[in-house]
Design a protein around this motif. Sequence first.
Motif: not given
Length: 375
Positions: A22-26, A136-138, A142-146
């Motif tokens: 999920k996307l972080p709170f911004l 945490h903004l990666l 759309h950067v892979s969780a990897f």
Amino acid sequence: MSSEKKKKIEEKLSQQLDQKKKLPFLYEKDQILIAEINKKTSHFNRNNITRTKAYLDIFIELPELHWAFLAHMVSRNGGWSMTDLKGDLLPHLLEKEKREHFFLFLETSNAYIFQNAYPQLLLYKESLRVGRSLFHLLPVFHVSAFMLPFWEEFWESRDSSLLTLALIINEQHYIEKRIVQHPEFKQIVFNTLEFTAQSILQLTQVLLPYQETKRWLRSSSIALAGITVQRFTRLADRIEAGRKLYSILFGISSIHEGCRIFALQHRHTGSRADYWPTLFSKQDETQGGYYGKERLIKCQLKHGAPRFYSPELTVAWQDEQWREPERFDWFVDLSPLIYLEPLSLASDVDITTDFCNALNRVELAILAKQQWNKK
């Protein structure tokens, strides 16, 4: 990489797989930063020239980002391959439509990798500025969780080698389904006889031109290190190619310094004349025709033979409006960890003769085709 660090990375990657993405709170300041990074990425993602320069600029500023310099040198090769399609050789072997398809493949690959990787580099730069990790903004980019565990590890240890290997793994997985295995590119590029012929003619070479100084002669020249990618469509082979190039570029001090000097002294234009002006010309010395004879003898032009035409990219191609990449995360299991094995240094890195032989084979193929057409 120590066994302890490897275990730590593996545990974090396992956690990434288990977590619901999920996307972080911004916060407002996050939104402003994200907009700035997207704007810069879009600005420099116009064409191969702007991307290649952006990679070099950030490496000069932050030399711990080894991948940026590797990407700069590989991106130069992408530009040379693009302009080859408008030189005085390949147009005699490939029809116009095929050349446009090849350019689209090269340009899209170059653009997709930049769009995914450059925001990561800028996020690291901003983290340095504010003095805290912003990785945490990666996911917003759309950067892979990897990549998250590797950036976090890099933030702590500044292990440039580990981060570079991770970025190599990421970039090649990123384009695997989006380009290499994409039905459209498979049809118009990879499943064609022309692409097979490129491999046979060894046009899939990646060159690392470097300034070779001969102090006892008080002179210098450009030498060519590099590799040949035998099977581009195989993911493992592309990753191994990246690993080998990295080991050459950063494992051999004379080549690293020579490449750095070359990159700083020779602005990337997309023309092969950037590194070999005695063999290549930015102007067409054949007046739009074909010379009709072999020109090379052991990497030297025959007496009176014109140089090979290698135009600048901005002359050869207009900026391409490539479509946005599909949004999905390629990271689904821990299998990519096998590519984190220690690097081994290649024993024979000089590729000058191989490059000249490949160039000569292209000439012979054109001459053979012309003779066949006369029958």
